[in-house]
Design a protein around this motif. Sequence first.
Motif, PDB file in Angstrom:
ATOM      1  N   TYR A  87       0.846  -1.192   0.000  1.00 16.20           N
ATOM      2  CA  TYR A  87       0.000   0.000   0.000  1.00 16.20           C
ATOM      3  C   TYR A  87       0.883   1.244   0.000  1.00 16.20           C
ATOM      4  CZ  TYR A  87      -4.216  -2.706   0.954  1.00 16.20           C
ATOM      5  OH  TYR A  87      -5.271  -3.586   0.852  1.00 16.20           O
ATOM      6  N   LYS A  88       0.530   2.225  -0.831  1.00 14.10           N
ATOM      7  CA  LYS A  88       1.293   3.464  -0.923  1.00 14.10           C
ATOM      8  C   LYS A  88       0.334   4.638  -1.075  1.00 14.10           C
ATOM      9  CE  LYS A  88       5.138   3.784  -3.124  1.00 14.10           C
ATOM     10  NZ  LYS A  88       6.145   3.825  -4.198  1.00 14.10           N
ATOM     11  N   ARG A  89       0.803   5.808  -0.707  1.00 10.16           N
ATOM     12  CA  ARG A  89       0.049   7.044  -0.904  1.00 10.16           C
ATOM     13  C   ARG A  89       0.645   7.819  -2.071  1.00 10.16           C
ATOM     14  NH1 ARG A  89      -3.053   7.915   3.730  1.00 10.16           N
ATOM     15  NH2 ARG A  89      -2.277   6.835   5.591  1.00 10.16           N
ATOM     16  N   ALA A  90      -0.206   8.322  -2.954  1.00 14.98           N
ATOM     17  CA  ALA A  90       0.281   9.113  -4.080  1.00 14.98           C
ATOM     18  C   ALA A  90       0.804  10.459  -3.609  1.00 14.98           C
ATOM     19  CB  ALA A  90      -0.834   9.305  -5.113  1.00 14.98           C
ATOM     20  N   ARG A  91       0.240  10.975  -2.522  1.00 14.00           N
ATOM     21  CA  ARG A  91       0.671  12.240  -1.941  1.00 14.00           C
ATOM     22  C   ARG A  91       0.265  12.248  -0.475  1.00 14.00           C
ATOM     23  NH1 ARG A  91      -3.663  12.720  -5.047  1.00 14.00           N
ATOM     24  NH2 ARG A  91      -5.564  13.661  -4.204  1.00 14.00           N
ATOM     25  N   LEU A  92       0.742  13.256   0.254  1.00 18.66           N
ATOM     26  CA  LEU A  92       0.460  13.354   1.678  1.00 18.66           C
ATOM     27  C   LEU A  92      -1.045  13.462   1.911  1.00 18.66           C
ATOM     28  CD1 LEU A  92       1.892  13.515   4.428  1.00 18.66           C
ATOM     29  CD2 LEU A  92       1.793  16.012   4.216  1.00 18.66           C
ATOM     30  N   PHE A  93      -1.548  12.675   2.843  1.00 15.97           N
ATOM     31  CA  PHE A  93      -2.959  12.643   3.246  1.00 15.97           C
ATOM     32  C   PHE A  93      -3.879  12.017   2.187  1.00 15.97           C
ATOM     33  CE2 PHE A  93      -1.373  16.587   5.458  1.00 15.97           C
ATOM     34  CZ  PHE A  93      -1.230  15.979   6.692  1.00 15.97           C
ATOM     35  N   ALA A  94      -3.331  11.552   1.070  1.00 19.44           N
ATOM     36  CA  ALA A  94      -4.150  10.842   0.078  1.00 19.44           C
ATOM     37  C   ALA A  94      -4.434   9.436   0.595  1.00 19.44           C
ATOM     38  CB  ALA A  94      -3.422  10.775  -1.262  1.00 19.44           C
ATOM     39  N   PRO A  95      -5.539   8.820   0.172  1.00 12.34           N
ATOM     40  CA  PRO A  95      -5.830   7.456   0.631  1.00 12.34           C
ATOM     41  C   PRO A  95      -4.790   6.465   0.123  1.00 12.34           C
ATOM     42  CG  PRO A  95      -7.327   8.099  -1.131  1.00 12.34           C
ATOM     43  CD  PRO A  95      -6.575   9.330  -0.744  1.00 12.34           C
ATOM     44  N   GLN A  96      -4.534   5.445   0.905  1.00 16.00           N
ATOM     45  CA  GLN A  96      -3.584   4.423   0.488  1.00 16.00           C
ATOM     46  C   GLN A  96      -4.172   3.584  -0.645  1.00 16.00           C
ATOM     47  OE1 GLN A  96      -2.430   2.192   3.991  1.00 16.00           O
ATOM     48  NE2 GLN A  96      -0.645   3.483   4.276  1.00 16.00           N
ATOM     49  N   GLN A  97      -3.330   3.250  -1.617  1.00 15.66           N
ATOM     50  CA  GLN A  97      -3.747   2.417  -2.743  1.00 15.66           C
ATOM     51  C   GLN A  97      -2.777   1.246  -2.878  1.00 15.66           C
ATOM     52  OE1 GLN A  97      -3.783   5.668  -5.740  1.00 15.66           O
ATOM     53  NE2 GLN A  97      -5.941   5.181  -6.024  1.00 15.66           N
ATOM     54  N   LEU A  98      -3.334   0.091  -3.233  1.00 20.18           N
ATOM     55  CA  LEU A  98      -2.507  -1.104  -3.382  1.00 20.18           C
ATOM     56  C   LEU A  98      -1.763  -1.049  -4.715  1.00 20.18           C
ATOM     57  CD1 LEU A  98      -1.800  -3.765  -1.951  1.00 20.18           C
ATOM     58  CD2 LEU A  98      -3.615  -4.848  -3.298  1.00 20.18           C
ATOM     59  N   THR A  99      -0.453  -1.209  -4.671  1.00 21.87           N
ATOM     60  CA  THR A  99       0.373  -1.141  -5.870  1.00 21.87           C
ATOM     61  C   THR A  99       1.223  -2.393  -6.003  1.00 21.87           C
ATOM     62  OG1 THR A  99       2.245  -0.070  -4.726  1.00 21.87           O
ATOM     63  CG2 THR A  99       0.537   1.371  -5.655  1.00 21.87           C
ATOM     64  N   LEU A 100       1.659  -2.638  -7.225  1.00 25.11           N
ATOM     65  CA  LEU A 100       2.629  -3.689  -7.503  1.00 25.11           C
ATOM     66  C   LEU A 100       3.862  -3.030  -8.091  1.00 25.11           C
ATOM     67  CD1 LEU A 100       3.266  -6.801  -7.758  1.00 25.11           C
ATOM     68  CD2 LEU A 100       2.586  -6.549 -10.148  1.00 25.11           C
ATOM     69  N   GLN A 101       5.017  -3.287  -7.489  1.00 22.03           N
ATOM     70  CA  GLN A 101       6.268  -2.725  -7.996  1.00 22.03           C
ATOM     71  C   GLN A 101       7.217  -3.865  -8.343  1.00 22.03           C
ATOM     72  OE1 GLN A 101      10.078  -0.060  -6.470  1.00 22.03           O
ATOM     73  NE2 GLN A 101       8.047   0.443  -5.658  1.00 22.03           N
ATOM     74  N   GLY A 102       7.821  -3.770  -9.513  1.00 24.78           N
ATOM     75  CA  GLY A 102       8.780  -4.772  -9.956  1.00 24.78           C
ATOM     76  C   GLY A 102      10.141  -4.149 -10.191  1.00 24.78           C
ATOM     77  N   ILE A 103      11.174  -4.968 -10.077  1.00 24.84           N
ATOM     78  CA  ILE A 103      12.529  -4.512 -10.342  1.00 24.84           C
ATOM     79  C   ILE A 103      13.246  -5.557 -11.177  1.00 24.84           C
ATOM     80  CG2 ILE A 103      13.303  -5.463  -8.125  1.00 24.84           C
ATOM     81  CD1 ILE A 103      15.531  -3.382  -8.115  1.00 24.84           C
ATOM     82  N   SER A 104      13.948  -5.102 -12.204  1.00 28.49           N
ATOM     83  CA  SER A 104      14.766  -5.968 -13.042  1.00 28.49           C
ATOM     84  C   SER A 104      16.225  -5.766 -12.655  1.00 28.49           C
ATOM     85  CB  SER A 104      14.567  -5.633 -14.526  1.00 28.49           C
ATOM     86  OG  SER A 104      15.551  -6.286 -15.311  1.00 28.49           O
TER      87      SER A 104
END
Length: 226
Positions: free
Chosen positions: A157-174
Motif C-alpha cells: 500500500y502506498k500514498r500518491a501524496r500526503l494525506f491521500a488514501p492508500q492504494q494497493l500497488t505492484l512494484q517490480g525490479i529488473s
Amino acid sequence: MKNSILFGLAVALIVLSVLQYRSCSREKSLTSVINMKNDSIRIWQDDASRWHGEALTAQVTKADLQQFFAMEVEQIRKDFDVKLKNVTAYMQATTDTRDTVLMKTDSTTKIIIQSPSGDTAKFQYTDQWSRFDAVLTPKQMQLSYLVRDSVSFVTAYKRARLFAPQQLTLQGISYNPNTRISGIRNITITPPVKRFSAGPYIGYGWTGSAWAPSIGVSIQYSLLKF
C-alpha cells in the motif's frame, strides 16, 4: 414495552450498518478497478541503473473478475491448468531488453572471432547477462543468443501524496540493467466472507425480558466482519 422499542431500534441500526458496510465495500472494489484501468505504469532507474516499474492493483471479487476482466479470465482458462474458482491473483508483466555492446574485453566479457577458412567466420560474445554465437557464411548468418534476467515483485500500500488514501500497488525490479519493465497488470481476488460458524460463545444479549450475559455453544451467522 420500552425494552422492546430499544431492541427494535438496535436491530434496525445493525441492519443499516451492514447495508452501509456492504455498499462501501462494493464501491471500494469498483473504485480500485477504475483506478487500475486508468493508471499508467511509472518507470524509473535507481542509482544502481536497475529498472523499476510500478502500477496500481485491482482488488476484486470472483464475480467482478469475470465482469470487468473478461480478457484476463479467458487467458487464465486458455494458458494455465487451473480452475478459475481456485485463482487468488493474476499478474502480467512485459519487459524489453536493449543495449549497445562495446567490443572490449575485460573480466566479464569474452569475444572470440575465428575464420578457419575464407568462407566461414565464427563470432562469440559473452558477458554477465547475455551470450551471442554467430556463424557467418557467404549466403547466411546463423545467430544464437541467450539473455539472462532476474525480476522481483512486491505488493504494498502506498500514498500518491500526503494525506491521500492508500492504494494497493505492484512494484517490480529488473536486476539486469539492460532490461526495462515496460508493463504491469495485477489483479488480486478477495476471498468470499464465510458468515456461518459454529462453536462456543460468550456474549451479552436480550433474553426476552432483560439484557443479560450468556454463554454456550451456537451456530452463528455474522452480518458484519472486521
